[in-house]
Design a protein around this motif. Structure first.
Motif, mmCIF file in Angstrom:
data_model
loop_
_atom_site.group_PDB
_atom_site.id
_atom_site.type_symbol
_atom_site.label_atom_id
_atom_site.label_comp_id
_atom_site.label_asym_id
_atom_site.label_seq_id
_atom_site.Cartn_x
_atom_site.Cartn_y
_atom_site.Cartn_z
ATOM 1 N N GLN A 1 -19.941 -143.370 1.334
ATOM 2 C CA GLN A 1 -20.142 -142.316 0.498
ATOM 3 C C GLN A 1 -20.726 -142.847 -0.798
ATOM 4 O O GLN A 1 -20.525 -144.005 -1.250
ATOM 5 C CB GLN A 1 -18.869 -141.713 0.169
ATOM 6 N N GLU A 2 -21.004 -141.811 -1.842
ATOM 7 C CA GLU A 2 -21.760 -142.275 -3.074
ATOM 8 C C GLU A 2 -20.841 -142.754 -4.020
ATOM 9 O O GLU A 2 -19.617 -142.157 -3.874
ATOM 10 C CB GLU A 2 -22.392 -141.039 -3.343
ATOM 11 N N ALA A 3 -21.253 -143.448 -4.930
ATOM 12 C CA ALA A 3 -20.312 -143.868 -5.885
ATOM 13 C C ALA A 3 -20.854 -143.369 -7.376
ATOM 14 O O ALA A 3 -22.002 -143.214 -7.693
ATOM 15 C CB ALA A 3 -20.128 -145.449 -6.155
ATOM 16 N N ILE A 4 -19.942 -142.689 -8.135
ATOM 17 C CA ILE A 4 -20.424 -141.885 -9.183
ATOM 18 C C ILE A 4 -19.935 -142.751 -10.336
ATOM 19 O O ILE A 4 -18.663 -143.170 -10.372
ATOM 20 C CB ILE A 4 -19.906 -140.356 -9.531
ATOM 21 N N GLU A 5 -20.595 -143.078 -11.290
ATOM 22 C CA GLU A 5 -20.371 -143.753 -12.726
ATOM 23 C C GLU A 5 -20.062 -143.002 -13.586
ATOM 24 O O GLU A 5 -20.840 -142.161 -13.972
ATOM 25 C CB GLU A 5 -21.628 -144.800 -13.058
ATOM 26 N N ILE B 1 -17.040 -148.424 -17.738
ATOM 27 C CA ILE B 1 -17.659 -147.737 -16.756
ATOM 28 C C ILE B 1 -16.566 -147.559 -15.671
ATOM 29 O O ILE B 1 -16.129 -148.429 -15.000
ATOM 30 C CB ILE B 1 -18.694 -148.237 -16.178
ATOM 31 N N LYS B 2 -16.180 -146.498 -15.273
ATOM 32 C CA LYS B 2 -15.308 -146.081 -13.935
ATOM 33 C C LYS B 2 -16.041 -145.503 -12.901
ATOM 34 O O LYS B 2 -17.136 -145.034 -12.995
ATOM 35 C CB LYS B 2 -14.242 -144.868 -14.533
ATOM 36 N N LYS B 3 -15.796 -145.992 -11.756
ATOM 37 C CA LYS B 3 -16.247 -145.648 -10.499
ATOM 38 C C LYS B 3 -15.725 -144.685 -9.765
ATOM 39 O O LYS B 3 -14.326 -144.718 -9.662
ATOM 40 C CB LYS B 3 -16.576 -146.931 -9.527
ATOM 41 N N LEU B 4 -16.077 -143.396 -9.635
ATOM 42 C CA LEU B 4 -15.453 -142.500 -8.796
ATOM 43 C C LEU B 4 -16.121 -142.079 -7.342
ATOM 44 O O LEU B 4 -17.195 -142.403 -7.327
ATOM 45 C CB LEU B 4 -15.661 -141.135 -9.485
ATOM 46 N N PRO B 5 -15.363 -141.579 -6.371
ATOM 47 C CA PRO B 5 -15.939 -141.255 -5.244
ATOM 48 C C PRO B 5 -16.611 -140.047 -5.156
ATOM 49 O O PRO B 5 -16.276 -139.094 -5.907
ATOM 50 C CB PRO B 5 -14.666 -141.035 -4.122
ATOM 51 N N GLY B 6 -17.873 -140.133 -4.430
ATOM 52 C CA GLY B 6 -18.563 -139.100 -4.309
ATOM 53 C C GLY B 6 -18.853 -138.485 -3.081
ATOM 54 O O GLY B 6 -18.004 -138.540 -2.374
#
Length: 147
Positions: A36-40, A52-57
């Motif tokens: 899955q994509e990672a959203i910054e 910078i936090k990484k969120l699931p995309g």
């Protein structure tokens, strides 16, 4: 019977099923992957530090490559033709890569949703060669589920 907690499976015991039909003689499966994509999210903390936090995309679609020895079976070719001629209602199929335990019982199923063939490649033809002639089918899928 499931494997005991500390045992693992081996990579040689697997099968392929497409719309309930078992495809035989598959010698290799590669590229099976869930991603899955990672959203910054860039922001400052209350004390002014930049983080910078990484969120699931969104989940990403994937591709899997199947290899088998060349035989008279033309199921791969027929499936590829459906996709090439735009018959996507016939070309899109559900399927699964099934991994078996030592006793031949299904251990895991990797379900491919809305899968269709992207390409079919025949192995190299060489005069004097004694290796097995293979065909590689690349299947693209929209979603992968593990059961």
């Amino acid at each position: 019977m499931a494997l005991p907690d500390l045992d693992t499976s081996v990579g040689h015991s697997f099968g392929l099923e497409i719309d309930g039909i078992v495809i035989k003689q598959i010698s290799e499966v590669s590229g099976l992957k869930m991603e899955q994509e990672a959203i910054e999210l860039k922001q400052n903390t209350p004390d002014g530090k930049y983080v910078i936090k990484k969120l699931p995309g969104r989940p990403k679609a994937g591709e899997v490559t199947l290899t088998r020895g060349l035989t008279a079976d033309n199921s791969f070719e027929k499936w590829v033709k459906d996709a090439q001629f735009g018959k996507m209602a016939d070309a899109r199929k559900g399927g699964a890569i099934i991994v078996y335990d030592y006793e031949g019982n299904p251990l895991k199923r990797y379900k491919l949703m809305n899968a269709w063939p992207k390409s079919l490649e025949i192995g190299a033809l060489k005069a004097g060669d004694t290796s097995v002639l293979t065909e590689k089918l690349v299947i693209t899928y929209e979603q992968l589920e593990v059961e």
